[in-house]
Design a protein around this motif. Structure first.
Motif, mmCIF file in Angstrom:
data_model
loop_
_atom_site.group_PDB
_atom_site.id
_atom_site.type_symbol
_atom_site.label_atom_id
_atom_site.label_comp_id
_atom_site.label_asym_id
_atom_site.label_seq_id
_atom_site.Cartn_x
_atom_site.Cartn_y
_atom_site.Cartn_z
ATOM 1 N N GLY A 79 1.002 -1.363 0.261
ATOM 2 C CA GLY A 79 -0.049 0.052 -0.069
ATOM 3 C C GLY A 79 0.853 1.320 0.006
ATOM 4 O O GLY A 79 0.230 2.314 -0.412
ATOM 5 N N ASP A 129 3.542 3.848 5.768
ATOM 6 C CA ASP A 129 2.575 2.906 5.446
ATOM 7 C C ASP A 129 1.393 3.776 4.696
ATOM 8 O O ASP A 129 1.250 5.063 4.768
ATOM 9 C CB ASP A 129 2.019 2.101 6.603
ATOM 10 C CG ASP A 129 1.357 1.078 6.121
ATOM 11 O OD1 ASP A 129 1.268 0.503 4.821
ATOM 12 O OD2 ASP A 129 0.706 0.092 7.058
ATOM 13 N N ASP A 130 0.274 3.046 4.116
ATOM 14 C CA ASP A 130 -0.460 3.691 3.555
ATOM 15 C C ASP A 130 -1.696 4.322 4.700
ATOM 16 O O ASP A 130 -1.962 5.339 4.523
ATOM 17 C CB ASP A 130 -1.413 2.688 2.622
ATOM 18 C CG ASP A 130 -1.847 1.387 3.210
ATOM 19 O OD1 ASP A 130 -1.527 1.271 4.392
ATOM 20 O OD2 ASP A 130 -2.447 0.708 2.239
HETATM 21 MG MG MG Z 1 -1.470 -2.285 3.467
#
Ligand code: MG
Ligand code: IMP
Length: 171
Positions: A42, A96-97
């Motif tokens: 992501g 991170d997303d």
């Molecule tokens: Mg993810």
């Protein structure tokens, strides 16, 4: 394809916030070296746009987080892969997303801390407005969003839609 989605956060707004975050990181890590760790998959768009705005010394690593036993969007178990790089005495920036329940980021941070880094900061693109299961909160987030499922700019629904330029709701 296009009317399947409702735009939530425009690409231009994402790019603007990335520049603000980069300014902050450029001040904080000036004269230092950092290891930027992206969480696959992501974080790919966020990471690749962010690094092009950074002017301090850094290297890049990736870890992969995979959720098992999906029931709706709640995963029963999150497994981590690729923890084979050295973090000892390094300044780590974890990217991170989305910070949803917080379980993934919490688990990755705990694993990274075992490697005795010099410092660890976390930056996520999105943070959902909800009760998180983790006591950890990200050091940086670009947008706080309603607790709805979003796709695009790296985020998927069943591995699709990661390439959308905007962050969208699926109608
Ligand atoms: Mg993810
Ligand atoms: P956690 O609940 O904070 O552990 O998040 C786990 C993972 O679920 C995130 O890294 C995303 O991959 C995924 N996820 C959570 N919410 C969404 C969403 O709204 N859209 C797409 N993926 C999501």
């Amino acid at each position: 394809m296009t009317n399947k989605f409702e735009k939530y956060i425009e690409s231009s707004a994402i790019q603007q916030k990335i520049k603000f975050l980069a300014d902050e990181l450029n001040r904080e890590y000036h004269g230092k070296h950092a290891v930027i760790i992206g969480v696959l998959k992501g974080s790919i768009c966020f990471l690749s746009d962010l690094i092009r705005e950074l002017d301090f010394s850094f290297s890049i690593e990736f870890v992969r987080a995979q959720s098992y036993g999906m029931h709706g969007k709640e995963a029963k178990e999150t497994k981590l892969f690729n923890f084979d790089f050295n973090v000892s005495n390094q300044n780590l920036i974890l990217i991170d997303d989305i910070f949803d329940r917080g379980v993934t980021l919490d688990k990755i941070c705990k694993n990274l801390m075992k490697g005795d880094p010099k410092s660890l900061k976390t930056a996520v693109l999105l943070k959902k407005k909800k009760e998180h299961e983790s006591r950890l909160t990200p050091d940086y987030f670009l947008f706080e969003i309603d607790d709805r499922f979003v796709v695009g700019y790296g985020l998927d629904y069943k591995e699709e839609y990661r390439g959308l330029k905007d962050i969208c709701f699926v109608k």
